[in-house]
Motif scaffolding. Structure first.
Motif, mmCIF file in Angstrom:
data_model
loop_
_atom_site.group_PDB
_atom_site.id
_atom_site.type_symbol
_atom_site.label_atom_id
_atom_site.label_comp_id
_atom_site.label_asym_id
_atom_site.label_seq_id
_atom_site.Cartn_x
_atom_site.Cartn_y
_atom_site.Cartn_z
ATOM 1 N N LEU A 119 62.898 -50.902 50.722
ATOM 2 C CA LEU A 119 64.154 -51.178 50.021
ATOM 3 C C LEU A 119 64.367 -50.214 48.855
ATOM 4 N N VAL A 120 63.294 -49.839 48.170
ATOM 5 C CA VAL A 120 63.417 -48.864 47.072
ATOM 6 C C VAL A 120 63.863 -47.507 47.616
ATOM 7 N N LYS A 121 63.379 -47.128 48.784
ATOM 8 C CA LYS A 121 63.848 -45.882 49.409
ATOM 9 C C LYS A 121 65.349 -45.967 49.686
ATOM 10 N N ASP A 122 65.799 -47.119 50.161
ATOM 11 C CA ASP A 122 67.236 -47.316 50.386
ATOM 12 C C ASP A 122 68.003 -47.179 49.076
ATOM 13 N N ILE A 123 67.476 -47.770 48.020
ATOM 14 C CA ILE A 123 68.120 -47.706 46.700
ATOM 15 C C ILE A 123 68.242 -46.257 46.250
ATOM 16 N N GLN A 124 67.169 -45.505 46.387
ATOM 17 C CA GLN A 124 67.190 -44.119 45.935
ATOM 18 C C GLN A 124 68.204 -43.283 46.711
ATOM 19 N N PHE A 125 68.478 -43.672 47.936
ATOM 20 C CA PHE A 125 69.521 -43.001 48.712
ATOM 21 C C PHE A 125 70.914 -43.481 48.290
ATOM 22 N N TRP A 126 71.078 -44.796 48.104
ATOM 23 C CA TRP A 126 72.388 -45.375 47.818
ATOM 24 C C TRP A 126 72.836 -45.207 46.375
ATOM 25 N N LEU A 127 71.903 -45.200 45.437
ATOM 26 C CA LEU A 127 72.248 -45.191 44.023
ATOM 27 C C LEU A 127 73.211 -44.074 43.632
ATOM 28 N N PRO A 128 73.033 -42.844 44.083
ATOM 29 C CA PRO A 128 74.007 -41.800 43.721
ATOM 30 C C PRO A 128 75.429 -42.102 44.220
ATOM 31 N N HIS A 129 75.550 -42.885 45.275
ATOM 32 C CA HIS A 129 76.858 -43.242 45.829
ATOM 33 C C HIS A 129 77.481 -44.458 45.148
ATOM 34 N N HIS A 130 76.732 -45.078 44.241
ATOM 35 C CA HIS A 130 77.206 -46.257 43.520
ATOM 36 C C HIS A 130 77.258 -46.008 42.020
ATOM 37 N N GLY A 131 77.527 -44.793 41.618
ATOM 38 C CA GLY A 131 77.680 -44.475 40.205
ATOM 39 C C GLY A 131 76.453 -43.888 39.544
ATOM 40 N N GLY A 132 75.351 -43.715 40.277
ATOM 41 C CA GLY A 132 74.136 -43.147 39.696
ATOM 42 C C GLY A 132 73.376 -44.159 38.858
ATOM 43 N N ALA A 133 72.215 -43.756 38.387
ATOM 44 C CA ALA A 133 71.354 -44.662 37.624
ATOM 45 C C ALA A 133 71.883 -44.935 36.220
ATOM 46 N N ALA A 134 72.727 -44.043 35.701
ATOM 47 C CA ALA A 134 73.234 -44.218 34.338
ATOM 48 C C ALA A 134 74.245 -45.359 34.252
ATOM 49 N N SER A 135 75.160 -45.441 35.197
ATOM 50 C CA SER A 135 76.172 -46.506 35.170
ATOM 51 C C SER A 135 76.494 -46.950 36.593
ATOM 52 N N PRO A 136 75.524 -47.550 37.261
ATOM 53 C CA PRO A 136 75.749 -47.917 38.654
ATOM 54 C C PRO A 136 76.601 -49.170 38.815
ATOM 55 N N THR A 140 77.804 -54.298 43.798
ATOM 56 C CA THR A 140 77.973 -53.845 45.176
ATOM 57 C C THR A 140 76.635 -53.439 45.780
ATOM 58 N N LEU A 141 75.825 -52.721 45.010
ATOM 59 C CA LEU A 141 74.529 -52.280 45.510
ATOM 60 C C LEU A 141 73.637 -53.473 45.847
#
Length: 169
Positions: A119-136, A140-141
């Motif tokens: 699931l963390v691998k999925d997060i690392q892939f999806w996070l840039p598409h959901h606003g990045g780690a700074a303001s995700p 939705t994620l």
């Protein structure tokens, strides 16, 4: 009482000593929780997942001081997840009341650790598409993460399993 089973990296970040850890928790509704610490774009993130259902949520942009208050971070994230997912107030209260006392332990189930890593691998892939780690867009994620079919759950969505457990017999 809730037992959060922390990865070694998270225990180090929190400054936990072996004497601070417990071996086993009480039999809570969703089992023990697993917590994994990782960096995404130089931001500290902690991912939580329930042992019995893989109900999960992500918290990003944490400071070391905030990570050392992991019990508060956990309760805040869980409460937000329950509201966002539309749980009935009685169900949310029952689960939230269980989490008022939080203890920490080491990871104990390799299958669960593997599911968390996936699931963390999925997060690392999806996070840039959901606003990045700074303001995700965590709502939705987290919504999407709880609808990932996992072999550990016999391909039943985590949210569906959790609602069935909280609905009772």
């Amino acid at each position: 009482m809730t037992l959060i089973r922390c990865t070694q990296k998270l225990r180090k970040e929190m400054g936990l000593k072996p004497s601070d850890l417990q071996e086993a928790g009480d039999d809570s509704l969703l089992g023990d929780w697993y917590a994994h610490f990782f960096f995404q774009n130089r931001k500290k993130c902690v991912f939580f997942a329930a042992e019995k259902t893989l109900l999960c949520f992500l918290v990003t942009g944490l400071s070391r001081d905030r990570i050392r208050q992991l019990d508060e971070v956990f309760r805040d994230g869980l409460f937000r997840l329950l509201l966002d997912e539309g749980f009935q107030p009685e169900q949310a209260t029952e689960l939230f009341d269980e989490c008022q006392t939080v203890n920490y332990g080491v990871t104990a189930d390799r299958s669960m650790t593997g599911a968390v890593n996936e699931l963390v691998k999925d997060i690392q892939f999806w996070l840039p598409h959901h606003g990045g780690a700074a303001s995700p867009d965590l709502t939705t994620l987290n919504h999407e993460l709880n609808r990932v079919p996992m072999k550990r759950n016999k391909y039943v969505y985590a949210i569906k399993m959790t609602k069935a457990i909280l609905a009772g017999p």
